[in-house]
Design a protein around this motif. Structure first.
Motif, short mmCIF file in Angstrom:
data_model
loop_
_atom_site.label_atom_id
_atom_site.label_comp_id
_atom_site.label_asym_id
_atom_site.label_seq_id
_atom_site.Cartn_x
_atom_site.Cartn_y
_atom_site.Cartn_z
N THR A 3 62.60 20.74 28.66
CA THR A 3 63.50 20.37 27.58
C THR A 3 63.55 21.49 26.55
OG1 THR A 3 62.98 18.04 27.90
CG2 THR A 3 64.01 18.66 25.81
N ARG A 4 64.76 21.87 26.17
CA ARG A 4 64.90 22.93 25.17
C ARG A 4 64.75 22.32 23.79
NH1 ARG A 4 69.58 25.58 28.23
NH2 ARG A 4 68.55 27.26 29.39
N ARG A 32 61.30 40.72 28.77
CA ARG A 32 60.42 39.79 29.49
C ARG A 32 60.01 38.63 28.60
NH1 ARG A 32 58.45 44.77 31.48
NH2 ARG A 32 56.60 44.74 30.15
N TRP A 33 59.76 38.91 27.31
CA TRP A 33 59.43 37.81 26.39
C TRP A 33 60.61 36.86 26.24
CZ3 TRP A 33 61.38 37.14 21.18
CH2 TRP A 33 60.84 36.02 20.54
N LEU A 34 61.79 37.41 26.04
CA LEU A 34 62.98 36.57 25.92
C LEU A 34 63.19 35.74 27.18
CD1 LEU A 34 65.41 39.08 24.17
CD2 LEU A 34 64.37 37.04 23.14
N ASP A 35 62.93 36.35 28.32
CA ASP A 35 63.08 35.63 29.58
C ASP A 35 62.09 34.48 29.67
OD1 ASP A 35 64.66 35.68 32.01
OD2 ASP A 35 62.78 36.13 33.07
N SER A 36 60.90 34.68 29.07
CA SER A 36 59.86 33.65 29.15
C SER A 36 60.17 32.43 28.28
CB SER A 36 58.51 34.24 28.75
OG SER A 36 58.42 34.41 27.34
N ILE A 37 61.01 32.59 27.26
CA ILE A 37 61.28 31.48 26.35
C ILE A 37 62.60 30.77 26.65
CG2 ILE A 37 59.99 32.68 24.54
CD1 ILE A 37 62.68 33.15 23.11
N LYS A 38 63.39 31.31 27.57
CA LYS A 38 64.75 30.79 27.75
C LYS A 38 64.78 29.36 28.30
CE LYS A 38 65.66 32.72 32.35
NZ LYS A 38 66.52 33.67 33.11
N SER A 39 63.69 28.92 28.93
CA SER A 39 63.71 27.58 29.51
C SER A 39 63.42 26.49 28.49
CB SER A 39 62.68 27.49 30.64
OG SER A 39 61.37 27.68 30.15
N GLU A 74 72.74 36.42 27.76
CA GLU A 74 72.33 35.40 28.73
C GLU A 74 71.82 34.14 28.03
OE1 GLU A 74 68.77 34.79 32.01
OE2 GLU A 74 69.58 36.81 31.70
N LEU A 75 71.05 34.33 26.96
CA LEU A 75 70.52 33.18 26.22
C LEU A 75 71.64 32.39 25.55
CD1 LEU A 75 67.29 34.63 24.52
CD2 LEU A 75 67.53 33.51 26.74
N THR A 76 72.57 33.09 24.91
CA THR A 76 73.65 32.36 24.25
C THR A 76 74.55 31.67 25.27
OG1 THR A 76 75.00 34.38 24.14
CG2 THR A 76 73.66 33.85 22.22
N ASP A 77 74.76 32.31 26.41
CA ASP A 77 75.55 31.67 27.46
C ASP A 77 74.88 30.41 27.98
OD1 ASP A 77 77.44 33.65 27.27
OD2 ASP A 77 76.80 34.74 29.06
N ALA A 78 73.54 30.36 27.86
CA ALA A 78 72.79 29.17 28.29
C ALA A 78 72.76 28.09 27.22
CB ALA A 78 71.37 29.57 28.67
N GLY A 79 73.37 28.36 26.05
CA GLY A 79 73.44 27.36 24.99
C GLY A 79 72.39 27.50 23.91
N ALA A 235 56.58 33.56 16.15
CA ALA A 235 56.22 32.19 15.77
C ALA A 235 57.07 31.22 16.58
CB ALA A 235 56.43 31.96 14.28
N VAL A 236 56.52 30.04 16.81
CA VAL A 236 57.25 29.00 17.52
C VAL A 236 56.99 27.66 16.85
CG1 VAL A 236 55.34 28.73 19.18
CG2 VAL A 236 57.63 27.90 19.76
N PHE A 237 58.06 26.90 16.67
CA PHE A 237 57.99 25.55 16.09
C PHE A 237 58.46 24.57 17.16
CE2 PHE A 237 60.07 22.09 13.59
CZ PHE A 237 58.94 21.61 12.97
N ASP A 238 57.59 23.60 17.48
CA ASP A 238 57.90 22.66 18.56
C ASP A 238 58.44 21.32 18.06
OD1 ASP A 238 55.68 21.40 17.49
OD2 ASP A 238 54.43 21.59 19.28
#
Length: 249
Positions: A3-4, A32-39, A74-79, A235-238
């Motif tokens: 879930t995003r 690679r970092w951006l690819d790791s967070i796209k899901s 790619e990230l923006t195209d994924a929403g 940083a990441v906020f969940d």
């Protein structure tokens, strides 16, 4: 599929410096970092100095950064919603990245509320006490007249001047910043003054080039995102908690 829901914050990639193979290595690491967070990313906030120099001529932008910009697309195209802040090195972002990526461009500060938490976001340049010389320069460089004058330079000359300037910047030296103590950290002092007038749960800045996580009065927190030549921090906020992390492959 995950879930995003996560919100990511990062800053001070300074893409374009140094002008050698290590710049490409760092760009690939970022991809690679951006690819790791796209899901699991719902939003991505890039809090300034993403590029070590950026100027949008009417028909020309600085060359390079193909892998990075492609991954953002790619990230923006994924929403995934992407918000870019102007830093002191890339304050001359205008409409190109908005048009091509659908990114939101922020001039100064942005206040958001997520998960009942309020965030005060700013690159950090020109805030707090001191640094009067830069505060004057910032007003000049952000003026429409200054931007118009620079646009009159041929890109080979204008971007060449900027690249030579970047070669002498503090980030190009590769050295690490050191903590000055809360009473001497300008952004910490700025945050403490601001929460006397209005409460924010989190202050998130870049610019300082030093990852910091400091508890402020009344339960507020100050985070500095560091940089991506030495620290590789973000940083990441969940939705419930905010964490400062290091990208470790």
């Amino acid at each position: 599929m995950a879930t995003r829901k996560n919100i990511y914050f990062a800053s001070d990639f300074h893409l374009g410096v140094p002008l050698n193979d290590t710049a490409y290595t760092r760009e690939k690491r970022l991809v690679r970092w951006l690819d790791s967070i796209k899901s699991d990313a719902a939003e991505l906030y890039l809090i300034g100095d993403i590029f070590d120099f950026w100027f949008e001529y009417a028909t020309v932008v600085p060359k390079g950064f193909i892998r990075f910009l492609g991954k953002l697309a790619e990230l923006t195209d994924a929403g995934i919603k992407i918000t870019l802040f102007k830093g002191n090195h890339d304050m001359w972002m205008f409409g190109y990245l908005k048009d091509q990526l659908g990114a939101t461009i922020i001039e100064n500060e942005l206040v958001i509320t997520r998960g009942e938490k309020t965030f005060y976001l700013h690159h950090g340049d020109g805030l707090g006490p001191g640094d009067r010389k830069y505060k004057v320069l910032k007003k000049i460089f952000r003026s429409r007249f200054c931007q118009w004058l620079f646009a009159r330079l041929h890109p080979n000359l204008g971007i060449g001047i900027a690249q030579r300037w970047s070669a002498h910047s503090r980030i190009a030296s590769g050295g690490k910043e050191t903590f000055q103590g809360e009473d001497r950290e300008w952004l910490v002092l700025y945050a403490k003054e601001l929460i006397k007038k209005q409460h924010y749960d989190y202050f998130i800045f870049g610019h300082r080039h030093l990852p910091l996580d400091i508890t402020l009065p009344n339960g507020s927190r100050y985070l500095n995102l560091g940089e991506w030549m030495n620290y590789y921090t973000y940083a990441v906020f969940d939705g419930e908690k905010l964490e400062l992390k290091t990208w470790d492959e």
